[in-house]
Design a protein around this motif. Structure first.
Motif, PDB file in Angstrom:
ATOM      1  N   LEU A 110       0.821  -1.205   0.000  1.00 24.93           N
ATOM      2  CA  LEU A 110       0.000   0.000   0.000  1.00 24.93           C
ATOM      3  C   LEU A 110       0.861   1.264   0.000  1.00 24.93           C
ATOM      4  O   LEU A 110       0.566   2.232  -0.709  1.00 24.93           O
ATOM      5  CB  LEU A 110      -0.940  -0.003   1.203  1.00 24.93           C
ATOM      6  N   SER A 111       1.938   1.244   0.770  1.00 24.22           N
ATOM      7  CA  SER A 111       2.841   2.389   0.788  1.00 24.22           C
ATOM      8  C   SER A 111       3.496   2.592  -0.572  1.00 24.22           C
ATOM      9  O   SER A 111       3.639   3.730  -1.037  1.00 24.22           O
ATOM     10  CB  SER A 111       3.922   2.192   1.849  1.00 24.22           C
ATOM     11  N   SER A 112       3.865   1.513  -1.213  1.00 17.83           N
ATOM     12  CA  SER A 112       4.476   1.604  -2.541  1.00 17.83           C
ATOM     13  C   SER A 112       3.498   2.178  -3.561  1.00 17.83           C
ATOM     14  O   SER A 112       3.870   3.018  -4.393  1.00 17.83           O
ATOM     15  CB  SER A 112       4.957   0.231  -3.005  1.00 17.83           C
ATOM     16  N   LEU A 113       2.244   1.744  -3.489  1.00 16.31           N
ATOM     17  CA  LEU A 113       1.242   2.269  -4.413  1.00 16.31           C
ATOM     18  C   LEU A 113       0.992   3.761  -4.182  1.00 16.31           C
ATOM     19  O   LEU A 113       0.814   4.522  -5.141  1.00 16.31           O
ATOM     20  CB  LEU A 113      -0.057   1.480  -4.272  1.00 16.31           C
ATOM     21  N   LEU A 114       1.009   4.177  -2.928  1.00 15.70           N
ATOM     22  CA  LEU A 114       0.835   5.598  -2.635  1.00 15.70           C
ATOM     23  C   LEU A 114       2.017   6.420  -3.136  1.00 15.70           C
ATOM     24  O   LEU A 114       1.836   7.520  -3.663  1.00 15.70           O
ATOM     25  CB  LEU A 114       0.643   5.809  -1.130  1.00 15.70           C
ATOM     26  N   ILE A 115       3.209   5.893  -3.008  1.00 13.23           N
ATOM     27  CA  ILE A 115       4.399   6.600  -3.501  1.00 13.23           C
ATOM     28  C   ILE A 115       4.365   6.693  -5.017  1.00 13.23           C
ATOM     29  O   ILE A 115       4.708   7.736  -5.598  1.00 13.23           O
ATOM     30  CB  ILE A 115       5.682   5.914  -2.988  1.00 13.23           C
ATOM     31  N   ILE A 116       3.952   5.631  -5.689  1.00 10.50           N
ATOM     32  CA  ILE A 116       3.844   5.659  -7.155  1.00 10.50           C
ATOM     33  C   ILE A 116       2.795   6.674  -7.585  1.00 10.50           C
ATOM     34  O   ILE A 116       3.015   7.460  -8.520  1.00 10.50           O
ATOM     35  CB  ILE A 116       3.529   4.249  -7.699  1.00 10.50           C
ATOM     36  N   ALA A 117       1.658   6.698  -6.915  1.00  6.38           N
ATOM     37  CA  ALA A 117       0.613   7.677  -7.241  1.00  6.38           C
ATOM     38  C   ALA A 117       1.104   9.097  -6.998  1.00  6.38           C
ATOM     39  O   ALA A 117       0.818  10.013  -7.781  1.00  6.38           O
ATOM     40  CB  ALA A 117      -0.647   7.403  -6.428  1.00  6.38           C
ATOM     41  N   LEU A 118       1.862   9.293  -5.929  1.00  6.23           N
ATOM     42  CA  LEU A 118       2.418  10.604  -5.628  1.00  6.23           C
ATOM     43  C   LEU A 118       3.413  11.040  -6.708  1.00  6.23           C
ATOM     44  O   LEU A 118       3.389  12.189  -7.160  1.00  6.23           O
ATOM     45  CB  LEU A 118       3.092  10.579  -4.258  1.00  6.23           C
ATOM     46  N   ALA A 119       4.266  10.122  -7.142  1.00  8.42           N
ATOM     47  CA  ALA A 119       5.254  10.450  -8.169  1.00  8.42           C
ATOM     48  C   ALA A 119       4.590  10.770  -9.512  1.00  8.42           C
ATOM     49  O   ALA A 119       4.937  11.759 -10.172  1.00  8.42           O
ATOM     50  CB  ALA A 119       6.242   9.293  -8.329  1.00  8.42           C
ATOM     51  N   LEU A 120       3.621   9.956  -9.904  1.00  4.62           N
ATOM     52  CA  LEU A 120       2.935  10.203 -11.173  1.00  4.62           C
ATOM     53  C   LEU A 120       2.100  11.481 -11.128  1.00  4.62           C
ATOM     54  O   LEU A 120       2.020  12.226 -12.105  1.00  4.62           O
ATOM     55  CB  LEU A 120       2.063   9.005 -11.538  1.00  4.62           C
ATOM     56  N   VAL A 163      -4.222  11.184  -1.901  1.00  5.52           N
ATOM     57  CA  VAL A 163      -3.058  10.393  -1.494  1.00  5.52           C
ATOM     58  C   VAL A 163      -2.631  10.780  -0.087  1.00  5.52           C
ATOM     59  O   VAL A 163      -2.292   9.907   0.732  1.00  5.52           O
ATOM     60  CB  VAL A 163      -1.900  10.566  -2.512  1.00  5.52           C
ATOM     61  N   LEU A 164      -2.676  12.063   0.229  1.00  7.79           N
ATOM     62  CA  LEU A 164      -2.337  12.516   1.574  1.00  7.79           C
ATOM     63  C   LEU A 164      -3.308  11.938   2.607  1.00  7.79           C
ATOM     64  O   LEU A 164      -2.889  11.481   3.681  1.00  7.79           O
ATOM     65  CB  LEU A 164      -2.349  14.039   1.642  1.00  7.79           C
ATOM     66  N   ILE A 165      -4.573  11.924   2.281  1.00 11.28           N
ATOM     67  CA  ILE A 165      -5.578  11.359   3.191  1.00 11.28           C
ATOM     68  C   ILE A 165      -5.356   9.858   3.355  1.00 11.28           C
ATOM     69  O   ILE A 165      -5.403   9.329   4.470  1.00 11.28           O
ATOM     70  CB  ILE A 165      -6.997  11.671   2.678  1.00 11.28           C
ATOM     71  N   ALA A 166      -5.080   9.168   2.259  1.00  8.65           N
ATOM     72  CA  ALA A 166      -4.840   7.721   2.339  1.00  8.65           C
ATOM     73  C   ALA A 166      -3.577   7.420   3.154  1.00  8.65           C
ATOM     74  O   ALA A 166      -3.555   6.456   3.936  1.00  8.65           O
ATOM     75  CB  ALA A 166      -4.718   7.133   0.940  1.00  8.65           C
ATOM     76  N   ALA A 167      -2.542   8.230   2.995  1.00  5.49           N
ATOM     77  CA  ALA A 167      -1.318   8.022   3.773  1.00  5.49           C
ATOM     78  C   ALA A 167      -1.570   8.266   5.254  1.00  5.49           C
ATOM     79  O   ALA A 167      -1.042   7.541   6.118  1.00  5.49           O
ATOM     80  CB  ALA A 167      -0.215   8.944   3.261  1.00  5.49           C
ATOM     81  N   THR A 168      -2.386   9.250   5.573  1.00  7.40           N
ATOM     82  CA  THR A 168      -2.721   9.522   6.972  1.00  7.40           C
ATOM     83  C   THR A 168      -3.499   8.358   7.580  1.00  7.40           C
ATOM     84  O   THR A 168      -3.239   7.955   8.722  1.00  7.40           O
ATOM     85  CB  THR A 168      -3.536  10.822   7.080  1.00  7.40           C
ATOM     86  N   VAL A 169      -4.427   7.808   6.832  1.00 12.78           N
ATOM     87  CA  VAL A 169      -5.180   6.644   7.320  1.00 12.78           C
ATOM     88  C   VAL A 169      -4.252   5.447   7.494  1.00 12.78           C
ATOM     89  O   VAL A 169      -4.354   4.705   8.485  1.00 12.78           O
ATOM     90  CB  VAL A 169      -6.348   6.310   6.359  1.00 12.78           C
ATOM     91  N   LEU A 170      -3.337   5.257   6.569  1.00 12.98           N
ATOM     92  CA  LEU A 170      -2.393   4.145   6.660  1.00 12.98           C
ATOM     93  C   LEU A 170      -1.508   4.281   7.897  1.00 12.98           C
ATOM     94  O   LEU A 170      -1.281   3.300   8.619  1.00 12.98           O
ATOM     95  CB  LEU A 170      -1.545   4.079   5.396  1.00 12.98           C
ATOM     96  N   ILE A 171      -1.048   5.483   8.166  1.00 10.42           N
ATOM     97  CA  ILE A 171      -0.238   5.710   9.369  1.00 10.42           C
ATOM     98  C   ILE A 171      -1.070   5.462  10.629  1.00 10.42           C
ATOM     99  O   ILE A 171      -0.583   4.878  11.600  1.00 10.42           O
ATOM    100  CB  ILE A 171       0.354   7.132   9.346  1.00 10.42           C
TER     101      ILE A 171
END
Length: 84
Positions: A5-15, A39-47
């Motif tokens: 999930l973290s990798s997918l968020l980083i890829i989405a952030l980069a693209l 992506v920021l919201i999803a990363a916050t939920v993941l954390i």
């Protein structure tokens, strides 16, 4: 699972950042702004899931409202500048 999930968020952030920098129109930038806030919201939920802290959900709600307001204002600005 969290690594995937973290990798997918980083890829989405980069693209998304790439599209933000290379986007030919302001509408592209508005869509990317919405994507990056999601992506920021999803990363916050993941954390919050990783640290097992449910109090972070109030922050997620605030981020979602700010994202909605920001996207709405950006769309209003695009519409105003397109008319003139």
């Amino acid at each position: 699972m969290m690594w995937i999930l973290s990798s997918l968020l980083i890829i989405a952030l980069a693209l998304g950042t790439r599209r933000l920098l290379l986007g030919p129109t302001q509408a592209d930038r508005a869509v990317v702004f919405d994507l990056l806030t999601a992506v920021l919201i999803a990363a916050t939920v993941l954390i919050a899931i990783v640290v097992n802290d449910h109090n972070v959900m109030s922050l997620v709600i605030v981020l979602a409202v700010l994202s909605f307001v920001g996207t709405s204002l950006f769309a209003f600005y695009i519409e105003k500048t397109r008319g003139s």
